[in-house]
Design a protein around this motif. Sequence first.
Motif, PDB file in Angstrom:
ATOM      1  N   ASP A  28       0.851  -1.186   0.000  1.00 20.03           N
ATOM      2  CA  ASP A  28       0.000   0.000   0.000  1.00 20.03           C
ATOM      3  C   ASP A  28       0.888   1.238   0.000  1.00 20.03           C
ATOM      4  OD1 ASP A  28      -2.092   1.755   0.151  1.00 20.03           O
ATOM      5  OD2 ASP A  28      -2.504   1.412   2.277  1.00 20.03           O
ATOM      6  N   GLU A  29       0.961   1.894  -1.152  1.00 25.03           N
ATOM      7  CA  GLU A  29       1.755   3.097  -1.374  1.00 25.03           C
ATOM      8  C   GLU A  29       3.226   2.907  -0.981  1.00 25.03           C
ATOM      9  OE1 GLU A  29      -0.155   6.566   0.166  1.00 25.03           O
ATOM     10  OE2 GLU A  29      -2.080   6.087  -0.746  1.00 25.03           O
ATOM     11  N   PRO A  30       3.900   1.939  -1.591  1.00 27.98           N
ATOM     12  CA  PRO A  30       5.310   1.687  -1.255  1.00 27.98           C
ATOM     13  C   PRO A  30       6.229   2.828  -1.637  1.00 27.98           C
ATOM     14  CG  PRO A  30       4.704   0.487  -3.237  1.00 27.98           C
ATOM     15  CD  PRO A  30       3.427   1.051  -2.671  1.00 27.98           C
ATOM     16  N   GLU A  31       5.785   3.710  -2.533  1.00 27.61           N
ATOM     17  CA  GLU A  31       6.611   4.836  -2.973  1.00 27.61           C
ATOM     18  C   GLU A  31       6.650   5.970  -1.958  1.00 27.61           C
ATOM     19  OE1 GLU A  31       2.477   6.077  -4.127  1.00 27.61           O
ATOM     20  OE2 GLU A  31       3.601   4.194  -4.038  1.00 27.61           O
ATOM     21  N   ALA A  32       5.849   5.876  -0.881  1.00 31.42           N
ATOM     22  CA  ALA A  32       5.677   7.000   0.038  1.00 31.42           C
ATOM     23  C   ALA A  32       6.999   7.519   0.593  1.00 31.42           C
ATOM     24  CB  ALA A  32       4.755   6.593   1.183  1.00 31.42           C
ATOM     25  N   ALA A  33       7.955   6.636   0.818  1.00 30.44           N
ATOM     26  CA  ALA A  33       9.233   7.052   1.405  1.00 30.44           C
ATOM     27  C   ALA A  33      10.386   7.007   0.412  1.00 30.44           C
ATOM     28  CB  ALA A  33       9.558   6.161   2.609  1.00 30.44           C
ATOM     29  N   LEU A  34      10.096   6.762  -0.846  1.00 29.83           N
ATOM     30  CA  LEU A  34      11.157   6.510  -1.826  1.00 29.83           C
ATOM     31  C   LEU A  34      11.356   7.678  -2.776  1.00 29.83           C
ATOM     32  CD1 LEU A  34      10.370   2.800  -2.813  1.00 29.83           C
ATOM     33  CD2 LEU A  34      11.887   3.635  -1.002  1.00 29.83           C
ATOM     34  N   SER A  35      12.608   8.035  -3.006  1.00 29.77           N
ATOM     35  CA  SER A  35      12.955   9.024  -4.017  1.00 29.77           C
ATOM     36  C   SER A  35      12.669   8.438  -5.395  1.00 29.77           C
ATOM     37  CB  SER A  35      14.441   9.378  -3.912  1.00 29.77           C
ATOM     38  OG  SER A  35      15.238   8.273  -4.314  1.00 29.77           O
ATOM     39  N   PRO A  36      12.629   9.278  -6.440  1.00 31.57           N
ATOM     40  CA  PRO A  36      12.436   8.728  -7.792  1.00 31.57           C
ATOM     41  C   PRO A  36      13.473   7.660  -8.151  1.00 31.57           C
ATOM     42  CG  PRO A  36      12.089  11.079  -7.823  1.00 31.57           C
ATOM     43  CD  PRO A  36      12.574  10.756  -6.443  1.00 31.57           C
ATOM     44  N   MET A  37      14.734   7.864  -7.754  1.00 35.84           N
ATOM     45  CA  MET A  37      15.759   6.858  -8.054  1.00 35.84           C
ATOM     46  C   MET A  37      15.474   5.552  -7.330  1.00 35.84           C
ATOM     47  SD  MET A  37      18.375   6.147  -9.839  1.00 35.84           S
ATOM     48  CE  MET A  37      18.933   7.756 -10.398  1.00 35.84           C
ATOM     49  N   ARG A  38      15.047   5.658  -6.076  1.00 38.57           N
ATOM     50  CA  ARG A  38      14.722   4.439  -5.327  1.00 38.57           C
ATOM     51  C   ARG A  38      13.467   3.761  -5.882  1.00 38.57           C
ATOM     52  NH1 ARG A  38      17.336   3.541  -0.337  1.00 38.57           N
ATOM     53  NH2 ARG A  38      19.499   4.143  -0.678  1.00 38.57           N
ATOM     54  N   GLN A  39      12.553   4.531  -6.429  1.00 37.92           N
ATOM     55  CA  GLN A  39      11.383   3.922  -7.064  1.00 37.92           C
ATOM     56  C   GLN A  39      11.798   3.103  -8.281  1.00 37.92           C
ATOM     57  OE1 GLN A  39       7.837   6.428  -7.548  1.00 37.92           O
ATOM     58  NE2 GLN A  39       8.686   7.832  -6.017  1.00 37.92           N
ATOM     59  N   LEU A  40      12.785   3.595  -9.017  1.00 38.59           N
ATOM     60  CA  LEU A  40      13.316   2.821 -10.150  1.00 38.59           C
ATOM     61  C   LEU A  40      13.999   1.552  -9.646  1.00 38.59           C
ATOM     62  CD1 LEU A  40      14.774   5.676 -12.401  1.00 38.59           C
ATOM     63  CD2 LEU A  40      12.592   4.481 -12.652  1.00 38.59           C
ATOM     64  N   SER A  41      14.703   1.659  -8.520  1.00 37.34           N
ATOM     65  CA  SER A  41      15.322   0.467  -7.924  1.00 37.34           C
ATOM     66  C   SER A  41      14.257  -0.536  -7.501  1.00 37.34           C
ATOM     67  CB  SER A  41      16.174   0.861  -6.717  1.00 37.34           C
ATOM     68  OG  SER A  41      17.252   1.696  -7.097  1.00 37.34           O
ATOM     69  N   LEU A  42      13.135  -0.010  -7.003  1.00 36.28           N
ATOM     70  CA  LEU A  42      12.037  -0.903  -6.611  1.00 36.28           C
ATOM     71  C   LEU A  42      11.470  -1.634  -7.818  1.00 36.28           C
ATOM     72  CD1 LEU A  42      10.039  -2.120  -4.675  1.00 36.28           C
ATOM     73  CD2 LEU A  42       8.695   0.007  -4.781  1.00 36.28           C
ATOM     74  N   ILE A  43      11.370  -0.955  -8.962  1.00 37.43           N
ATOM     75  CA  ILE A  43      10.894  -1.625 -10.177  1.00 37.43           C
ATOM     76  C   ILE A  43      11.810  -2.791 -10.524  1.00 37.43           C
ATOM     77  CG2 ILE A  43      10.561  -1.370 -12.665  1.00 37.43           C
ATOM     78  CD1 ILE A  43       9.621   1.479 -12.158  1.00 37.43           C
ATOM     79  N   SER A  44      13.122  -2.561 -10.423  1.00 36.55           N
ATOM     80  CA  SER A  44      14.086  -3.631 -10.713  1.00 36.55           C
ATOM     81  C   SER A  44      13.907  -4.800  -9.755  1.00 36.55           C
ATOM     82  CB  SER A  44      15.514  -3.071 -10.623  1.00 36.55           C
ATOM     83  OG  SER A  44      16.467  -4.086 -10.856  1.00 36.55           O
ATOM     84  N   ARG A  45      13.755  -4.495  -8.462  1.00 42.08           N
ATOM     85  CA  ARG A  45      13.567  -5.552  -7.470  1.00 42.08           C
ATOM     86  C   ARG A  45      12.221  -6.257  -7.681  1.00 42.08           C
ATOM     87  NH1 ARG A  45      15.326  -9.738  -4.996  1.00 42.08           N
ATOM     88  NH2 ARG A  45      14.555 -10.027  -2.855  1.00 42.08           N
ATOM     89  N   LEU A  46      11.210  -5.492  -8.006  1.00 39.40           N
ATOM     90  CA  LEU A  46       9.896  -6.054  -8.306  1.00 39.40           C
ATOM     91  C   LEU A  46      10.010  -7.085  -9.421  1.00 39.40           C
ATOM     92  CD1 LEU A  46       6.719  -5.584  -7.788  1.00 39.40           C
ATOM     93  CD2 LEU A  46       6.844  -4.108  -9.780  1.00 39.40           C
ATOM     94  N   HIS A  47      10.744  -6.725 -10.470  1.00 40.30           N
ATOM     95  CA  HIS A  47      10.885  -7.634 -11.599  1.00 40.30           C
ATOM     96  C   HIS A  47      11.661  -8.897 -11.218  1.00 40.30           C
ATOM     97  CE1 HIS A  47      10.810  -8.835 -15.748  1.00 40.30           C
ATOM     98  NE2 HIS A  47      12.124  -8.958 -15.765  1.00 40.30           N
ATOM     99  N   GLU A  48      12.672  -8.755 -10.376  1.00 42.88           N
ATOM    100  CA  GLU A  48      13.407  -9.930  -9.897  1.00 42.88           C
ATOM    101  C   GLU A  48      12.474 -10.892  -9.172  1.00 42.88           C
ATOM    102  OE1 GLU A  48      17.774  -7.825  -9.021  1.00 42.88           O
ATOM    103  OE2 GLU A  48      16.498  -8.519  -7.382  1.00 42.88           O
TER     104      GLU A  48
END
Length: 247
Positions: free
Chosen positions: A163-183
Motif C-alpha cells: 500500500d503506497e510503497p513509494e511513500a518514502a522513496l525518491s524517484p531513483m529508489r522507485q526505479l530500484s524498486l521496479i528492478s527488485r519487483l521484476h526480480e
Amino acid sequence: MAEISSLTQNHYVFEVSLKRNDIPSYKEYPFSLPAISNLHEIKLHPKVTFFIGENGAGKSTLVEAIAIAFGFNPEGGSKHFSFSTRESHSELYKYIVLRKGVKRPRDSYFLRAESFYNVATNIEDLGVGAVYGERSLHAQSHGESFMSLFLNRFLGKGFYILDEPEAALSPMRQLSLISRLHELVSNNSQFIIATHSPLLLAYPDSYIYNIDDNGIKKVSYEQTDHFMITKSFVNNYKGMLNELTKD
C-alpha cells in the motif's frame, strides 16, 4: 473451465469478489464508496495488479481488506504478525472472497506505508531484525528501511501486497524498486499494489485498475491521470506553473 484451470496454475490469487448479498447496508462506510458499492469481481494479473485513484476513492481500503482476508495483520507484516496499536481497518474484509490458485506462496508480506514504523518496532521487540538486513530498521531512514524490506525480507515465490510503497522513496529508489519487483516476479511472485507513482505504474506485466466515483475500471498506463498529468507537466512545466501560480 479451461480459463479457470489456466488461472489457478499461474496465480496465488486470481480473483477478488464481494459477497454482495451479505452487505448490511450500502449507505454506510465503506460500502457506500463507489469502489465498493459497484464491486462484483476483479480479475488479478498473475504478476502485478495496481490500484490507483484519488485520495479517499477507496483503493487503500480495498487493498487493506484483501490483505486481511488473505490472513495478514491489518497493520502489516507477514502472516505471523499479530500485534495491534490501533484498530483502524474497516469491516470490508469480512465480505471479501479470494479465489486462490492451486499453488501456495512460500513467502508473503503486507506493507502499509503509514504503519510500517509500528511493524519495525514489533520486529525489534521480536528480535528478528536480522532478517531485514544488518542494520536496525529504526537506525535507517524511512526510505532505506523500505528498501531493506524489499531487498532482504522478500524472498520470492511469494504473495505481496503493498500500500503506497513509494511513500518514502525518491524517484531513483522507485526505479530500484521496479528492478527488485521484476526480480521477484521472475521468481514466481505475485503483487497487489496501491500507488500514486507514475514510475511504478509503468511496469509492463500488470493490470491497472482505476478507482473513481463510477467504480473500478481496468485502464492502460497511458490512460491514467498519473501518466497524462506527469507528461503534461514535464513537457510544459513553466506554462503549467504560470497557470497554477497566477494571481
